[in-house]
Design a protein around this motif. Structure first.
Motif, mmCIF file in Angstrom:
data_model
loop_
_atom_site.group_PDB
_atom_site.id
_atom_site.type_symbol
_atom_site.label_atom_id
_atom_site.label_comp_id
_atom_site.label_asym_id
_atom_site.label_seq_id
_atom_site.Cartn_x
_atom_site.Cartn_y
_atom_site.Cartn_z
ATOM 1 N N ARG A 128 7.751 4.854 6.740
ATOM 2 C CA ARG A 128 7.440 3.584 7.398
ATOM 3 C C ARG A 128 8.722 2.956 7.932
ATOM 4 N N LYS A 129 8.838 2.881 9.248
ATOM 5 C CA LYS A 129 10.039 2.349 9.889
ATOM 6 C C LYS A 129 9.927 0.851 10.161
ATOM 7 N N ALA A 130 8.695 0.391 10.350
ATOM 8 C CA ALA A 130 8.473 -1.026 10.653
ATOM 9 C C ALA A 130 7.101 -1.413 10.113
ATOM 10 N N VAL A 131 6.873 -2.720 9.970
ATOM 11 C CA VAL A 131 5.563 -3.164 9.485
ATOM 12 C C VAL A 131 5.049 -4.311 10.334
ATOM 13 N N ASP A 132 3.722 -4.363 10.469
ATOM 14 C CA ASP A 132 3.063 -5.505 11.077
ATOM 15 C C ASP A 132 2.801 -6.501 9.956
ATOM 16 N N LYS A 133 2.182 -7.630 10.257
ATOM 17 C CA LYS A 133 1.908 -8.621 9.210
ATOM 18 C C LYS A 133 0.923 -8.049 8.188
ATOM 19 N N ALA A 134 1.141 -8.385 6.926
ATOM 20 C CA ALA A 134 0.277 -7.972 5.804
ATOM 21 C C ALA A 134 -0.031 -6.479 5.811
ATOM 22 N N PRO A 135 1.008 -5.619 5.763
ATOM 23 C CA PRO A 135 0.744 -4.174 5.764
ATOM 24 C C PRO A 135 0.104 -3.733 4.450
ATOM 25 N N ILE A 136 -0.754 -2.749 4.507
ATOM 26 C CA ILE A 136 -1.412 -2.232 3.315
ATOM 27 C C ILE A 136 -0.454 -1.307 2.564
ATOM 28 N N ASN A 137 -0.460 -1.387 1.259
ATOM 29 C CA ASN A 137 0.372 -0.519 0.413
ATOM 30 C C ASN A 137 -0.066 0.946 0.581
ATOM 31 N N GLU A 138 0.894 1.861 0.659
ATOM 32 C CA GLU A 138 0.591 3.273 0.892
ATOM 33 C C GLU A 138 -0.271 3.879 -0.214
ATOM 34 N N VAL A 139 -0.018 3.480 -1.460
ATOM 35 C CA VAL A 139 -0.830 3.989 -2.581
ATOM 36 C C VAL A 139 -2.262 3.462 -2.482
ATOM 37 N N LEU A 140 -2.399 2.195 -2.093
ATOM 38 C CA LEU A 140 -3.739 1.644 -1.888
ATOM 39 C C LEU A 140 -4.458 2.406 -0.777
ATOM 40 N N ALA A 141 -3.768 2.650 0.331
ATOM 41 C CA ALA A 141 -4.374 3.391 1.448
ATOM 42 C C ALA A 141 -4.824 4.782 1.006
ATOM 43 N N ALA A 142 -3.947 5.487 0.276
ATOM 44 C CA ALA A 142 -4.275 6.842 -0.186
ATOM 45 C C ALA A 142 -5.470 6.825 -1.124
ATOM 46 N N GLY A 143 -5.526 5.821 -2.006
ATOM 47 C CA GLY A 143 -6.643 5.721 -2.948
ATOM 48 C C GLY A 143 -7.958 5.411 -2.246
ATOM 49 N N LEU A 144 -7.916 4.519 -1.258
ATOM 50 C CA LEU A 144 -9.128 4.190 -0.501
ATOM 51 C C LEU A 144 -9.678 5.428 0.205
ATOM 52 N N ILE A 145 -8.774 6.209 0.776
ATOM 53 C CA ILE A 145 -9.197 7.442 1.465
ATOM 54 C C ILE A 145 -9.884 8.381 0.479
ATOM 55 N N LYS A 146 -9.314 8.506 -0.726
ATOM 56 C CA LYS A 146 -9.948 9.357 -1.755
ATOM 57 C C LYS A 146 -11.324 8.814 -2.142
#
Length: 399
Positions: free
Chosen positions: A174-192
């Motif tokens: 992650r090089k940059a973020v927009d406002k209120a970015p989602i945590n990568e672990v949260l994103a990975a868990g949601l996908i699962k």
């Protein structure tokens, strides 16, 4: 490499995770070959050797930290805590020229302030060195040589060394973020949690910084979670085995595979798309994620079947009227544009979630930071599917 653990070189590790992701993490650990797996609160304990500790840090998508417990004891007040920590021969564990940091988590009646507990532990370690050498090592909270974790539950104190260093959600792409970015672990868990088996297209049409599509692509192609990370806490430990680490990395990287479907990411905001493009490029996935600037309500999605996963605004920065209209429009878009899709929406705003106007087939409680959220599934049947389903019902009931 041989994955079977032997008793002589086995120790217990604790992998920390987000609330609700414990079973996902346990499943990941089982797939890695971990043994004696126990699901805890926000954590999973397991038996490991050094190779598995390295592999867990490199491969696990739903872990935040991998801790190695080294001592447990009882302390009912700050003096008992100080004495027990002071008795440890810290000068044999790390050098006076090296740095350390303390993370503390406390619960129960004996200790009520984590920062105060961390301060007493820091003082005890510094005094043990001062007692031995007349000088003490420095604290470095950002990048210490040894990160020490103190977990106090009532009177039980567990002292662990943090093998991860920085939290494992910091993947490195992650090089940059927009406002209120989602945590990568949260994103990975949601996908699962969607149950996606990489057998159809994946769409995120409110992609923001592109964390969800990047995590989806990495999972689909079996790219290790730590592929873009440069360092871990265990690399500064005195028993770090660089040859073994390189073997673990090579073995995991050999399992990277092609993905037969497509991942689509889009956002209505030009700024978000620019940030997303930077992050997708940082993850070397520009050829694997199709990124575009378009509004969910005007787009033509890829042909069904597919998985849609969106993290819309929850309303903290929007007027009441705007958030109401947003969720109503999401519902309309799902009904009219995403027929044949399994659509998943995460939001902490449980009232406006109802305005989507579709009956959810699944609701899962998850947390985005401190926000209590619902991860909701809508099955958007197309007409043909509905007809086939009612025909099957009629056949079974003899109508």
């Amino acid at each position: 490499m041989e994955n079977k653990l032997t008793v002589e070189n086995t120790f217990t590790l604790v992998a920390k995770t987000l609330p609700g992701f414990e079973q996902l993490l346990a499943d990941e650990l089982q797939a890695l070959g971990a043994e004696n797996i126990n699901v805890l609160h926000r954590a999973v304990s397991f038996d490991a050797d050094k190779a598995l500790m390295y592999k867990a840090n490199y491969c696990l998508r739903t872990a935040l930290r991998i801790l190695k417990p080294v001592q447990t004891f009882v302390a009912r007040n700050e003096l008992m805590l100080y004495k027990k920590i002071f008795e440890i021969k810290w000068h044999e564990i790390f050098g006076i020229e090296e740095t350390f940091a303390i993370d503390a988590v406390v619960s129960g009646n004996y200790f009520t302030h984590s920062q105060y507990a961390a301060l007493k532990v820091k003082d005890a370690i510094a005094d043990e060195f001062r007692n031995k050498y007349g000088a003490r090592p420095s604290v470095d909270v950002e990048n210490p040589d040894l990160r020490i974790n103190i977990h106090i539950e009532n009177e039980k104190v567990t002292l662990s060394f943090d093998s991860s260093g920085e939290s494992l959600h910091k993947r490195g792409y992650r090089k940059a973020v927009d406002k209120a970015p989602i945590n990568e672990v949260l994103a990975a868990g949601l996908i699962k949690l969607t149950g996606w088996n990489y057998d159809r297209n994946f769409v995120d049409c409110m992609c923001g910084s592109a964390t969800i599509p990047i995590e989806a692509a990495m999972a689909a192609m079996n790219i290790p979670a730590g592929y873009f990370r440069e360092s871990y806490g265990f690399m500064k430990w005195h028993d770090f085995d660089e040859r073994l680490w390189k073997e673990i990395v090579a073995e995991a990287d050999e399992k990277i595979r092609d993905f037969d479907y497509e991942i689509f990411a889009s956002d209505h905001s030009a700024k978000a798309v620019q940030i997303a493009q930077s992050n997708i490029k940082g993850a070397h996935l520009s050829h694997d994620i199709t990124l575009s600037q378009q509004d969910m309500f005007e787009m033509t999605p890829p042909e069904a079947p597919g998985i849609l996963l969106i993290n819309p605004p929850y309303g903290e920065r929007l007027e009441e009227k705007d958030i109401v209209n947003l969720y109503k429009n999401i519902g309309n878009a799902l009904k009219h544009k995403f027929k044949g899709y399994d659509a998943w929406v995460i939001s902490s705003n449980l009232e406006v979630l109802k305005l989507i106007g579709l009956k959810p087939s699944k609701k899962i409680e998850v947390y985005n930071g401190s926000l209590d959220c619902r991860f909701v599934k809508f099955e958007i049947f197309d007409g043909k599917y509905k007809d086939m389903k009612s025909q099957r019902v009629n056949e079974t009931t003899g109508q």
